[in-house]
Design an enzyme around this catalytic site. Structure first.
Site, short mmCIF file in Angstrom:
data_model
loop_
_atom_site.label_atom_id
_atom_site.label_comp_id
_atom_site.label_asym_id
_atom_site.label_seq_id
_atom_site.Cartn_x
_atom_site.Cartn_y
_atom_site.Cartn_z
N TYR A 184 0.87 -1.20 0.00
CA TYR A 184 0.00 0.00 0.00
C TYR A 184 0.89 1.23 0.00
CZ TYR A 184 -3.59 3.02 2.33
OH TYR A 184 -4.48 3.99 2.70
N TYR A 212 -9.33 -5.06 9.12
CA TYR A 212 -8.03 -4.51 9.52
C TYR A 212 -8.16 -3.32 10.46
CZ TYR A 212 -3.35 -2.53 9.15
OH TYR A 212 -2.10 -2.03 9.46
N HIS A 213 -9.03 -2.39 10.10
CA HIS A 213 -9.11 -1.13 10.85
C HIS A 213 -9.68 -1.34 12.25
CE1 HIS A 213 -9.42 -0.59 6.51
NE2 HIS A 213 -8.52 0.34 6.72
N LYS A 255 -8.63 16.27 17.98
CA LYS A 255 -7.92 15.85 16.78
C LYS A 255 -8.09 16.99 15.80
CE LYS A 255 -7.16 12.17 15.13
NZ LYS A 255 -5.77 11.92 15.53
N ASP A 303 -7.38 14.05 9.85
CA ASP A 303 -6.94 12.74 10.36
C ASP A 303 -7.95 12.19 11.36
OD1 ASP A 303 -5.50 10.69 11.68
OD2 ASP A 303 -4.49 12.16 12.97
N HIS A 363 -7.69 9.07 12.96
CA HIS A 363 -7.18 8.00 13.84
C HIS A 363 -7.32 8.45 15.28
CE1 HIS A 363 -5.13 6.96 10.03
NE2 HIS A 363 -5.34 5.73 10.46
C1 3CP Z 1 -5.10 -17.20 -7.55
N1 3CP Z 1 -5.81 -17.65 -8.58
C2 3CP Z 1 -5.74 -18.98 -8.59
C3 3CP Z 1 -4.93 -19.34 -7.51
N2 3CP Z 1 -4.55 -18.22 -6.89
N3 3CP Z 1 -6.28 -19.89 -9.39
C4 3CP Z 1 -6.01 -21.18 -9.13
N4 3CP Z 1 -5.23 -21.58 -8.11
C5 3CP Z 1 -4.67 -20.71 -7.29
N5 3CP Z 1 -3.91 -21.12 -6.32
C6 3CP Z 1 -6.52 -16.84 -9.57
C7 3CP Z 1 -7.71 -16.13 -8.97
O1 3CP Z 1 -8.88 -16.90 -9.00
C8 3CP Z 1 -7.80 -14.90 -9.82
O2 3CP Z 1 -8.47 -15.20 -11.02
C9 3CP Z 1 -6.37 -14.58 -10.16
O3 3CP Z 1 -5.65 -15.81 -10.01
C10 3CP Z 1 -5.76 -13.52 -9.25
O4 3CP Z 1 -5.70 -14.02 -7.93
P1 3CP Z 1 -6.39 -13.36 -6.68
O5 3CP Z 1 -6.34 -14.31 -5.60
O6 3CP Z 1 -7.72 -12.81 -7.02
O7 3CP Z 1 -5.32 -12.24 -6.37
P2 3CP Z 1 -5.41 -10.70 -6.50
O8 3CP Z 1 -5.76 -10.29 -7.88
O9 3CP Z 1 -4.17 -10.16 -5.94
O10 3CP Z 1 -6.65 -10.31 -5.59
C11 3CP Z 1 -6.63 -10.54 -4.23
C12 3CP Z 1 -7.92 -10.07 -3.59
C13 3CP Z 1 -8.16 -8.60 -3.94
C14 3CP Z 1 -9.06 -10.89 -4.12
C15 3CP Z 1 -7.82 -10.25 -2.09
O11 3CP Z 1 -9.38 -8.13 -3.41
C16 3CP Z 1 -7.05 -7.69 -3.52
O12 3CP Z 1 -6.01 -7.59 -4.15
N6 3CP Z 1 -7.21 -6.95 -2.47
C17 3CP Z 1 -6.25 -6.00 -2.02
C18 3CP Z 1 -6.86 -4.99 -1.18
C19 3CP Z 1 -5.84 -3.98 -0.72
O13 3CP Z 1 -4.77 -3.85 -1.29
N7 3CP Z 1 -6.17 -3.26 0.25
C20 3CP Z 1 -5.27 -2.28 0.79
C21 3CP Z 1 -5.70 -1.88 2.04
P3 3CP Z 1 -9.74 -14.35 -11.48
O14 3CP Z 1 -9.23 -12.96 -11.70
O15 3CP Z 1 -10.19 -15.03 -12.73
O16 3CP Z 1 -10.72 -14.42 -10.38
S1 3CP Z 1 -4.55 -0.86 2.69
C22 3CP Z 1 -5.29 -0.14 4.00
C23 3CP Z 1 -4.27 0.37 4.96
C24 3CP Z 1 -4.82 0.93 6.16
C25 3CP Z 1 -5.67 2.15 5.88
O17 3CP Z 1 -6.78 1.98 5.49
O18 3CP Z 1 -5.23 3.25 6.09
#
Ligand code: 3CP
Length: 675
Positions: free
Chosen positions: A51, A205-206, A555, A559, A561
């Site tokens: 992030y 998470y939060h 605050k 922000d 938090h």
């Molecule tokens: C993955 N795939 C697989 C396998 N692994 N297929 C077969 N076997 C496996 N082992 C396939 C999936 O089905 C998918 O296909 C593709 O590969 C991509 O995999 P994925 O698991 O979907 O991975 P990804 O694209 O990285 O997505 C992960 C999720 C997504 C689903 C969790 O929501 C994500 O990236 N979230 C991130 C959220 C984030 O970054 N949040 C930041 C918060 P298809 O595409 O066909 O389905 S930061 C907050 C910080 C604090 C604040 O708020 O201040």
């Protein structure tokens, strides 16, 4: 409402594990305790998704390109606070926070620069955006379109989880009612036009960062998931279709076994929940999650020890079967991540993926009596909490009344007391202390420069665009809000003709005004954990003055938090001080006015956004000279001296115990009250 307790006898989970036999189940089959995919990391390693975002689009774009060239596999955008709250960078309320805790995005022009040279048809992009989700999604869609990538080719995730904003994170804009409509507009739009895009990241998470235990984090996340499904069903949205693209986001703290169990239990509970909603799709029942290591577990002292903490937390995520992972940087208790600390965090994941063989075995804890029992305990805790939440009127009612926030706040107070009483030991913080060694390189954010650049870009945009078209698009957006149509296409139209993020939100807030949630602060018996002498000295000081001491805690800026600020309010109240707490987003003028009505013995400002010098300079110029000012938050050591020179009495950071805080405040108050 009371929380159930997690059944446990002397550290060993005592619930007979119904899931005990699940380790014999095939991986990648409902209820997915053992993982969403058959071969898990043997087939595809988890996505390394750090992030990040700071200053302007150009600076963050360079950072993204560097991370991708170093081997990061997905992007995750951190937006700055004005963007989260729908203020353009040139808005009065934005001045202190532009580009500080994320990148400043005012229009599609910024979004285009953010992804310049990055193929949006190829790299999946996660965007942590909730309050201003409509214009930010629209900027992303239009920027991709102008890059030649159609919406159906975009992959990634939008957080779009507003309930947890009211409960813990505080970057909401409208009332819960209106915002739930926005959430479902985004979900419905994505499911119709962006089949590869995850339309929500339902976040726990939060909650953990705000003070919740892993089991409470899970219970609230699943309760929110249920509330969203119910809401979508009421809106007539086809759950069978949208549920496939609802993903999750969990925290990873230092309770190692519980964290692994939490992720296993989450998959079971989601699968069970979708059965309840009669959803048949196996793919939808496969809970997919992103995880992030804990920010609050990081210590200010001996910061390199944080690398160890982060590694252990990351391992819990991998053992638990996460799909995507962010590892925190070791310097985050002090400042925004430096380049050096970001590199260590990224490479921690490379080491886990390439050197340890940790991903070679699917669900390695499966079949362990302890782990199956812990998983079952988590499941039962969540079921009991769900019943309690329903008895009290459901999530939406408890969000509106602030009771879920209070619930987390109570756990934060308990943690603060446990650390003070040494029931919970934190190396370097309350035991095994050594002199603080600051990290050598700290990131300095050029916020003033970013503000100037953004303001200039906004002025240029407004000169070049067709004002008539912008006005018409914004009026159409507002009319759509009034007539309760899906707002996503109208926002895309407005962004396409170069309306700004702030203008879109203004059009909406003119229709559904900005909202401030109710705040309640619980009392807690802190004094029993402080030195008896200091408690007595406060009582004596108050008797000598013949009145209670009075304090203001606020605050400032955007922000939200507020975990630390609320703990301090409870501490001071328990010391017999009368404390006023200003609602979040206070301005310096609000504070001056409040003090003018009835002068306080001291004012404490909590600032975690990095904008401390900006706000402290303002307050010390405007407040009466005899008012002691205290500051708490994420304050780099190098800024501490500057703040003291400007006129702050004491700067408190994560390394201070509550006893230290009580003593320092007392010493200053004795002088200030001239006793
Ligand atoms: C993955 N795939 C697989 C396998 N692994 N297929 C077969 N076997 C496996 N082992 C396939 C999936 O089905 C998918 O296909 C593709 O590969 C991509 O995999 P994925 O698991 O979907 O991975 P990804 O694209 O990285 O997505 C992960 C999720 C997504 C689903 C969790 O929501 C994500 O990236 N979230 C991130 C959220 C984030 O970054 N949040 C930041 C918060 P298809 O595409 O066909 O389905 S930061 C907050 C910080 C604090 C604040 O708020 O201040």
């Amino acid at each position: 409402m009371k929380a159930p307790s997690l059944a446990k006898i002397e550290g060993v989970y005592s619930v007979a594990p119904e899931t005990a036999d699940s380790w014999r189940d095939a991986h990648g089959k409902a209820p997915f305790v053992r993982g969403p995919y058959e071969k898990m990391y043997q087939q595809k390693p988890w996505t390394i998704r750090q992030y990040a975002g700071f200053e302007g689009a150009l600076e963050t774009n360079a950072f993204f390109k560097r991370a991708l060239s170093q081997g990061q596999t997905g992007l995750s955008v951190a937006f700055d606070l004005p963007t989260h709250l729908g203020f353009d960078s040139d808005h009065d309320l934005a001045a202190a926070d532009v580009g500080r805790t994320g990148v400043a995005i005012d229009s599609v022009e910024d979004m285009a620069v953010l992804f310049d040279g990055i193929d949006l048809g190829n790299v999946s992009v996660s965007m942590t955006m909730n309050g201003a989700v409509l214009p930010i999604m629209a900027c992303f869609i239009v920027a991709a379109e102008e890059q030649g990538v159609a919406p159906d080719k975009l992959s990634g995730t939008i957080q779009n989880d507003i309930l947890k904003e009211y409960i813990a994170r505080n970057t909401y804009i409208h009332s819960p009612d209106f915002s739930m409509g926005v959430v479902s507009d985004v979900v419905a739009y994505c499911s119709a036009h962006m089949p590869r895009f995850n339309s929500m990241s339902i976040s726990g998470y939060h909650f953990q960062e705000a003070g919740a235990s892993p089991e409470l984090e899970l219970a609230l996340t699943m309760a929110n998931a249920r509330a969203y499904l119910t809401h979508f069903q009421q809106q007539g949205i086809d759950l069978e279709f949208v549920a496939k693209r609802l993903s999750f986001f969990f925290g990873l703290g230092m309770s190692f076994y519980k964290e692994v169990a939490k992720l296993r239990a989450a998959r079971f509970l989601w699968s069970e929940l979708l059965d309840e909603f009669s959803i048949r799709s196996e793919n939808a029942k496969r809970l997919k999650m992103h995880c992030q290591t804990s920010g609050v577990s990081l210590t200010e002292s001996s910061p390199l020890n944080n690398i160890v903490r982060t590694t252990i937390e990351a391992m819990a995520g991998v053992f638990g079967g996460t799909q995507s992972l962010h590892t925190n940087s070791y310097d985050e208790a002090i400042s925004l991540p430096s380049d050096q600390a970001s590199k260590v965090a990224l490479e921690t994941q490379f080491i886990l993926q390439h050197e340890t063989g940790i991903g070679d075995v699917v669900d390695p804890w499966g079949g362990s009596y302890m782990m199956e029992s812990a998983t079952q305990s988590m499941i039962e805790y969540v079921r009991t909490m769900q019943k309690n939440i329903e008895t009290e009127g459901g999530v939406l009612a408890l969000v509106a009344s602030g009771q879920l926030t209070t619930f987390i706040h109570r756990q934060a107070l308990q943690t603060a007391m446990d650390e003070e009483a040494l029931n919970k030991k934190i190396v370097g913080k309350n035991c095994y202390q050594s002199p603080t060694s600051s990290p050598q390189h700290q990131r300095v954010i050029a916020s003033d420069k970013t503000l100037l650049q953004q303001s200039k870009k906004l002025a240029q945009l407004k000169l070049k665009r067709d004002d008539g078209a912008v006005k018409r698009a914004l009026q159409a957006l507002q009319a759509a809000a009034r007539s309760k149509q899906n707002l996503m296409p109208f926002t895309i139209d407005a962004i396409r003709v170069r309306a700004t993020v702030g203008e879109c939100i203004k059009a909406l807030t003119d229709e559904a005004s900005r909202y401030l949630k109710p705040e309640y602060i619980e009392s807690a018996p802190f004094c029993t954990h402080l030195d008896a002498d200091i408690v007595k000295r406060y009582q004596t000081l108050s008797s000598q003055l013949d009145r209670p001491l009075r304090f203001l805690i606020a605050k400032v800026g955007l922000d939200g938090h507020d975990r630390g600020a609320k703990v301090i309010v409870s501490l001071l109240r328990d010391l017999g001080i009368e404390v006023d707490y200003l609602p979040i987003f206070a301005s310096i003028d609000d504070i001056i006015q409040q003090d003018a009505m009835c002068p306080y013995d001291g004012i404490g400002l909590s600032i975690l956004s990095g904008a401390h010098i900006h706000f402290i300079t303002q307050i010390t110029q405007k407040i009466r000279t005899d008012c002691p000012i205290f500051v708490g938050g994420v304050i780099p050591t190098s800024d501490k001296n500057t703040l003291e020179k400007i006129g702050v009495e004491v700067v408190f950071t994560a390394k201070h115990s509550l006893n230290d805080i009580a003593i320092s405040l007392y010493d200053t108050l004795v002088v200030a009250t001239k006793i």
